[in-house]
Design a protein around this motif. Sequence first.
Motif, short mmCIF file in Angstrom:
data_model
loop_
_atom_site.label_atom_id
_atom_site.label_comp_id
_atom_site.label_asym_id
_atom_site.label_seq_id
_atom_site.Cartn_x
_atom_site.Cartn_y
_atom_site.Cartn_z
N PRO A 33 50.01 50.74 129.93
CA PRO A 33 49.08 49.67 130.30
C PRO A 33 48.54 48.90 129.09
N TYR A 34 48.74 49.42 127.90
CA TYR A 34 48.21 48.77 126.70
C TYR A 34 49.26 48.04 125.89
N CYS A 35 50.52 48.07 126.36
CA CYS A 35 51.57 47.37 125.61
C CYS A 35 52.82 47.22 126.46
N ALA A 36 53.22 45.98 126.67
CA ALA A 36 54.48 45.71 127.38
C ALA A 36 55.64 46.22 126.52
N PRO A 37 56.67 46.78 127.16
CA PRO A 37 57.79 47.35 126.39
C PRO A 37 58.41 46.38 125.38
N GLU A 38 58.54 45.10 125.76
CA GLU A 38 59.15 44.15 124.82
C GLU A 38 58.26 43.90 123.60
N ARG A 39 56.94 43.93 123.78
CA ARG A 39 56.03 43.77 122.63
C ARG A 39 56.11 45.01 121.73
N GLY A 40 56.15 46.19 122.34
CA GLY A 40 56.28 47.41 121.55
C GLY A 40 57.60 47.46 120.79
N ALA A 41 58.67 47.03 121.45
CA ALA A 41 59.99 47.02 120.80
C ALA A 41 60.00 46.05 119.61
N GLN A 42 59.32 44.91 119.75
CA GLN A 42 59.25 43.95 118.64
C GLN A 42 58.46 44.51 117.47
N MET A 43 57.34 45.21 117.77
CA MET A 43 56.59 45.85 116.69
C MET A 43 57.46 46.87 115.97
N ALA A 44 58.16 47.70 116.74
CA ALA A 44 59.03 48.73 116.14
C ALA A 44 60.08 48.07 115.25
N ALA A 45 60.69 46.99 115.73
CA ALA A 45 61.70 46.29 114.93
C ALA A 45 61.09 45.73 113.64
N ASP A 46 59.92 45.11 113.76
CA ASP A 46 59.27 44.56 112.57
C ASP A 46 58.94 45.66 111.56
N TRP A 47 58.51 46.80 112.06
CA TRP A 47 58.16 47.91 111.17
C TRP A 47 59.39 48.64 110.63
N GLY A 48 60.59 48.33 111.15
CA GLY A 48 61.80 49.03 110.72
C GLY A 48 61.89 50.43 111.30
N ALA A 49 61.23 50.65 112.42
CA ALA A 49 61.19 51.99 113.04
C ALA A 49 62.32 52.15 114.05
N GLU A 50 62.87 53.34 114.11
CA GLU A 50 63.83 53.69 115.16
C GLU A 50 63.06 53.68 116.48
N LEU A 51 63.63 53.09 117.51
CA LEU A 51 62.97 52.97 118.80
C LEU A 51 63.44 54.06 119.76
N VAL A 52 62.49 54.76 120.38
CA VAL A 52 62.79 55.77 121.39
C VAL A 52 62.01 55.41 122.64
N LEU A 53 62.72 55.16 123.73
CA LEU A 53 62.10 54.85 125.02
C LEU A 53 62.10 56.10 125.88
N ILE A 54 60.93 56.45 126.43
CA ILE A 54 60.85 57.70 127.19
C ILE A 54 60.57 57.48 128.67
N GLY A 55 60.79 56.27 129.16
CA GLY A 55 60.60 56.02 130.58
C GLY A 55 59.15 55.82 130.94
N PRO A 56 58.82 55.92 132.23
CA PRO A 56 57.45 55.65 132.68
C PRO A 56 56.50 56.82 132.41
N ARG A 57 55.81 56.77 131.27
CA ARG A 57 54.89 57.83 130.88
C ARG A 57 53.51 57.30 130.55
N GLY A 58 53.18 56.10 131.07
CA GLY A 58 51.86 55.55 130.83
C GLY A 58 51.62 55.34 129.34
N HIS A 59 50.44 55.70 128.88
CA HIS A 59 50.07 55.50 127.48
C HIS A 59 50.44 56.71 126.61
N ILE A 60 51.29 57.57 127.12
CA ILE A 60 51.79 58.75 126.40
C ILE A 60 50.60 59.55 125.86
N ASN A 61 49.71 59.89 126.78
CA ASN A 61 48.49 60.61 126.42
C ASN A 61 48.31 61.81 127.36
#
Length: 172
Positions: free
Chosen positions: A124-152
């Motif tokens: 709810p705090y970040c659309a997947p495409e926005r998160g993926a763009q941040m990861a790309a900008d940071w040079g981070a490997e991206l791991v998608l774990i499906g529908p897990r909310g805010h991973i908390n």
Amino acid sequence: MLLPGWLNSDPDHWQSRWERQFGYQRVEQADWTWPRRGDWMARLDEVLLASEEPAVLVAHSLGCQLVASWAEHSQHHARVRGALLVAPPDTEAEHMPPQLHNWRPIRRPRLPFPAIAVLSSDDPYCAPERGAQMAADWGAELVLIGPRGHINSESGLADWPEGQALLAQLRA
């Protein structure tokens, strides 16, 4: 080294469980309610400088934004071996609480150490495409774990062994 997000991690959060189970150090902040980017960055520098070993940063939510901001300004990158960035929030989104407006704009430097960004498809705090763009900008490997909310703690991850496996990759 655990970097919780806004309001800290509650006792059932995987970060708190890891702290109890594995003895990982939590970076305590002076103000969890009204987080100030500069204060949080200074605190991270302070804790890293006090440590004798290079750290792997385990960030959740606003802790991810802390890593990016800190990396852009600190001269102590050699004290970090890698970063696990879990559920980075989109602090530029209109629906973010006013307590987080101080974290705009999002810092997007390429991180000077290896990183893995873990995203949920229904955070709810970040659309997947926005998160993926941040990861790309940071040079981070991206791991998608499906529908897990805010991973908390509400995500039902318990001790989150999959997260431990990702952390082991960074330590290797």
